[in-house]
Design a protein around this motif. Sequence first.
Motif, PDB file in Angstrom:
ATOM      1  N   SER A 284       0.812  -1.217   0.000  1.00 32.92           N
ATOM      2  CA  SER A 284       0.000   0.000   0.000  1.00 32.92           C
ATOM      3  C   SER A 284       0.846   1.268   0.000  1.00 32.92           C
ATOM      4  O   SER A 284       0.374   2.322  -0.391  1.00 32.92           O
ATOM      5  CB  SER A 284      -0.946  -0.010   1.192  1.00 32.92           C
ATOM      6  OG  SER A 284      -0.194   0.028   2.385  1.00 32.92           O
ATOM      7  N   GLY A 285       2.100   1.176   0.427  1.00 39.37           N
ATOM      8  CA  GLY A 285       2.958   2.360   0.389  1.00 39.37           C
ATOM      9  C   GLY A 285       3.560   2.611  -0.979  1.00 39.37           C
ATOM     10  O   GLY A 285       4.049   3.696  -1.240  1.00 39.37           O
TER      11      GLY A 285
ATOM     12  N   SER B 159       2.918   3.018   5.228  1.00 40.32           N
ATOM     13  CA  SER B 159       2.073   2.185   4.375  1.00 40.32           C
ATOM     14  C   SER B 159       0.666   2.251   4.938  1.00 40.32           C
ATOM     15  O   SER B 159       0.430   1.762   6.040  1.00 40.32           O
ATOM     16  CB  SER B 159       2.537   0.733   4.404  1.00 40.32           C
ATOM     17  OG  SER B 159       3.822   0.634   3.884  1.00 40.32           O
ATOM     18  N   PRO B 160      -0.258   2.841   4.207  1.00 36.07           N
ATOM     19  CA  PRO B 160      -1.622   2.920   4.733  1.00 36.07           C
ATOM     20  C   PRO B 160      -2.219   1.522   4.937  1.00 36.07           C
ATOM     21  O   PRO B 160      -1.729   0.547   4.352  1.00 36.07           O
ATOM     22  CB  PRO B 160      -2.384   3.665   3.633  1.00 36.07           C
ATOM     23  CG  PRO B 160      -1.350   4.328   2.795  1.00 36.07           C
ATOM     24  CD  PRO B 160      -0.130   3.461   2.894  1.00 36.07           C
TER      25      PRO B 160
ATOM     26  N   HIS C 283      -4.832  -0.523   0.430  1.00 37.93           N
ATOM     27  CA  HIS C 283      -4.372   0.134  -0.784  1.00 37.93           C
ATOM     28  C   HIS C 283      -5.495   1.111  -1.126  1.00 37.93           C
ATOM     29  O   HIS C 283      -6.635   0.683  -1.272  1.00 37.93           O
ATOM     30  CB  HIS C 283      -4.256  -0.858  -1.943  1.00 37.93           C
ATOM     31  CG  HIS C 283      -3.130  -1.820  -1.808  1.00 37.93           C
ATOM     32  ND1 HIS C 283      -2.048  -1.791  -2.647  1.00 37.93           N
ATOM     33  CD2 HIS C 283      -2.915  -2.840  -0.955  1.00 37.93           C
ATOM     34  CE1 HIS C 283      -1.210  -2.765  -2.312  1.00 37.93           C
ATOM     35  NE2 HIS C 283      -1.714  -3.409  -1.286  1.00 37.93           N
ATOM     36  N   HIS C 284      -5.182   2.391  -1.268  1.00 38.20           N
ATOM     37  CA  HIS C 284      -6.290   3.314  -1.493  1.00 38.20           C
ATOM     38  C   HIS C 284      -6.806   3.294  -2.927  1.00 38.20           C
ATOM     39  O   HIS C 284      -7.694   4.055  -3.282  1.00 38.20           O
ATOM     40  CB  HIS C 284      -5.928   4.713  -1.021  1.00 38.20           C
ATOM     41  CG  HIS C 284      -6.105   4.855   0.459  1.00 38.20           C
ATOM     42  ND1 HIS C 284      -7.347   4.811   1.052  1.00 38.20           N
ATOM     43  CD2 HIS C 284      -5.226   4.972   1.469  1.00 38.20           C
ATOM     44  CE1 HIS C 284      -7.210   4.919   2.362  1.00 38.20           C
ATOM     45  NE2 HIS C 284      -5.933   5.012   2.647  1.00 38.20           N
ATOM     46  N   ASP C 285      -6.243   2.425  -3.769  1.00 34.88           N
ATOM     47  CA  ASP C 285      -6.876   2.212  -5.068  1.00 34.88           C
ATOM     48  C   ASP C 285      -7.575   0.853  -5.102  1.00 34.88           C
ATOM     49  O   ASP C 285      -8.041   0.425  -6.141  1.00 34.88           O
ATOM     50  CB  ASP C 285      -5.866   2.344  -6.218  1.00 34.88           C
ATOM     51  CG  ASP C 285      -4.654   1.443  -6.061  1.00 34.88           C
ATOM     52  OD1 ASP C 285      -4.477   0.857  -4.970  1.00 34.88           O
ATOM     53  OD2 ASP C 285      -3.871   1.331  -7.016  1.00 34.88           O
TER      54      ASP C 285
ATOM     55  N   TYR D 247     -10.598  -0.993  -3.159  1.00 40.55           N
ATOM     56  CA  TYR D 247     -11.668  -1.086  -2.166  1.00 40.55           C
ATOM     57  C   TYR D 247     -12.605  -2.254  -2.469  1.00 40.55           C
ATOM     58  O   TYR D 247     -13.645  -2.402  -1.855  1.00 40.55           O
ATOM     59  CB  TYR D 247     -12.482   0.219  -2.117  1.00 40.55           C
ATOM     60  CG  TYR D 247     -11.752   1.417  -1.507  1.00 40.55           C
ATOM     61  CD1 TYR D 247     -10.475   1.294  -0.977  1.00 40.55           C
ATOM     62  CD2 TYR D 247     -12.369   2.653  -1.448  1.00 40.55           C
ATOM     63  CE1 TYR D 247      -9.812   2.384  -0.432  1.00 40.55           C
ATOM     64  CE2 TYR D 247     -11.719   3.758  -0.893  1.00 40.55           C
ATOM     65  CZ  TYR D 247     -10.436   3.614  -0.384  1.00 40.55           C
ATOM     66  OH  TYR D 247      -9.807   4.702   0.165  1.00 40.55           O
TER      67      TYR D 247
END
Lengths: 251, 504
Positions: B225-226, B280-281, B284-286, B288
């Motif tokens: 995610s980062g 690293s959130p 993954h913000h892409d 969902y």
Amino acid sequence: MGAVEINADGLQTRDLNDRLRDMMLAGKRKVIIRNVCGQRYIGTRLYSPERHRMEIDIFGTPGNDLAAFLFGHRLVVHGNAQDGVGNTMDDGEIVIEGRAGDVLGFSMRGGTIYVRDGCGYRTALHMKEYEGKKPALVIGGTAQDFLGEYMAGGTVILLDLKGQGHRANFIGSGMHGGTIYLRGSVNRSQVGDQVEISPIDEADRGILDQYVSGFIEKFPDLELIPEEVLKDGFVKLIPRSKRPYSDLYTY
Amino acid sequence: MKSFVFPQFQIIRDEAKCGQCRGCERQCAFGTHTYDPVSDRLISDDNKCVGCQRCAIFCPRDAIVVRPNPSFYRPNASWSREKLEDVKKQAETGGVILTGCGNDKPFRIYWDHMVLNASQVTNPSIDPLREPMELRTFLGAKPDLMDFKVKNEEVEIATQLSPNLMVEMPIVFSAMSFGAISYNAFLSLATAASKLGTYFNTGEGGLPREMREKFGKHAIVQVASGRFGIDAEYLNCAAAVEIKVGQGAKPGIGGHLPGEKVSVSVSATRMIPVGTDAISPAPHHDIYSIEDLSMLIHAIKEATNYEKPVSVKIAAVHNFAAIAAGIVHAGADIIAIDGLRGGTGAAPKVIRDNVGIPIELAISSLDRRLRQDGIRNRCSIIAAGGIRCSADVIKAIALGADATYIGSAALIAMGCNLCQKCYTGKCNWGICTQDPRLAGRLNVDIASQRLVNLISAWSHEIQEMLGGMGINALESLRGNRDHLRGVGLYEWELDVLGIKGAGE
């Protein structure tokens, strides 16, 4: 060398990208793709160890993840784009003569994206920079919620040319690098705790001059005058700390 | 504030043996031992000791013993020493308790409740010293049907095959990033993987450029995610790409590599500025949804010209098998599942010790689910999190895994003693640190040889166990639960594992 054309009508994503790749390997440097309708990942398959560079003109509406992992090419979309433009892009330039969807410039680490109109949610999430690589995202309109969340580097400029005002919330949550410039103003309640809102200084003016001129050059039809765009107030959003969570833990 | 916590360890120095060489003082990055020139003695501060045993092992006269501190709070079954001390630490700091390594709580270790079969009389066992024994494994999607043509007596495969990883034994080095571990530790894993004919996983810290040409073909590069250190070159230099969604040590949360570990070379490899936190959130913000995951899988396939298998790593959690089926439909070629006991360089203790399910149960559930859905051939399963020995590997295969990831075992081979202080960056063994003085302690030749030795030994043991069962190819054991029996397990556990009880 003249441009070669691809008619994307009826082509599946993979077929279209096969053709683009073949053209790159055959030494073509300028390609026009017509009748694009939702094909994804245009520009993604164009990695080559030799670092070939292409210029691609896209007519129609490209699908999601346009230019994901882009490796230094230049893409112009004569129309709108969908979600995920420039996902984890490394280098290159993307010009969108219209609007972009959600997750624009996600984790982008180099290159420049110009969008004539606005863009959707989650723009410039986790954008980064490193040494000489400094990505930039210039938007003619404004963005929706979660702009610049976890942003770690790079420059985002929202010009709000139509004067609609910036209405996004949760801007810059977890931001620990980079800069967001907004033409107009923003309320404290719209931005994350980790973000500082400050007026721009001379150095910022230089950066804005550069990117606003670039933007105007890409979209001559808008007939913008740089001084007019720049004379209005800008605010700058920067992180309070490079280490937003350093006090979170105990051992 | 005065801390009310006891020292965890007690250092006992045999003054008669100690030669005041000050080796222990140099070995300890935590500053436990100091030399007092007035008394010509070494003084040890128990409060600073982390129990890594570096000083004890390297003392030339064996003068040091480090043991658990015998001081106690009044014994209380509910309020163990650890629970009490955690409360005190948090009362003193207000922080989230951070830890390293895998879950150390006494959850049932199912490996130790399963026994293997062996041939007697009717199906002769095979001697791997005399007969060929196949451990080679291919990881990736297999076709539903294999179509072929015969032309001039030459057989030609007509089916379009998916790219697969060929691994000489079902053991792959698990994701450990440069940044979390030192350059030398990272290089040792890469060196050993290339000598053994297996792979090392880069984790999400990138792959240093100078290593790409030599070790890229033995690397599984990670996209987490980062999105650190990722460009098309990184993806294309590798043998396979893994999307990290979750990790057994900390399912559901992201990671923060603290700024002090982001040295010049870590920054160059991760492509982030020196000294910033590498965050690293959690998601993954892409991604969902399964559809979004499918999009990233295919973006990676596009970026690598469909030449490399794409793996998706998830933590084993309650309904993960259904999610994993979705991941296969999304286009993943490999699913890596990481169980409750998976290790980490840093995780909140409350997450590490309370979230996720044991890997043994997870392997069986996943294999069963994919078979039921008729998609088992479309992906390989790599099981991770708590594999400690060759028997664990072979049991994982019998439960349905194609291969295993080992992390902690590889670190232990290099010198780690699981002191759980990885997040401090002061690893005295030179493994989990970016301090050049400490990292230099790990000799790449020796560490990689220790890794090669370990995996070679395990491979031979696996061959022995296979031969004992009368099987000469690992392929024949995959998902072959008939070769396992449970001991001391409840009915539901036998059901989930899909095995019979011993004697049945």
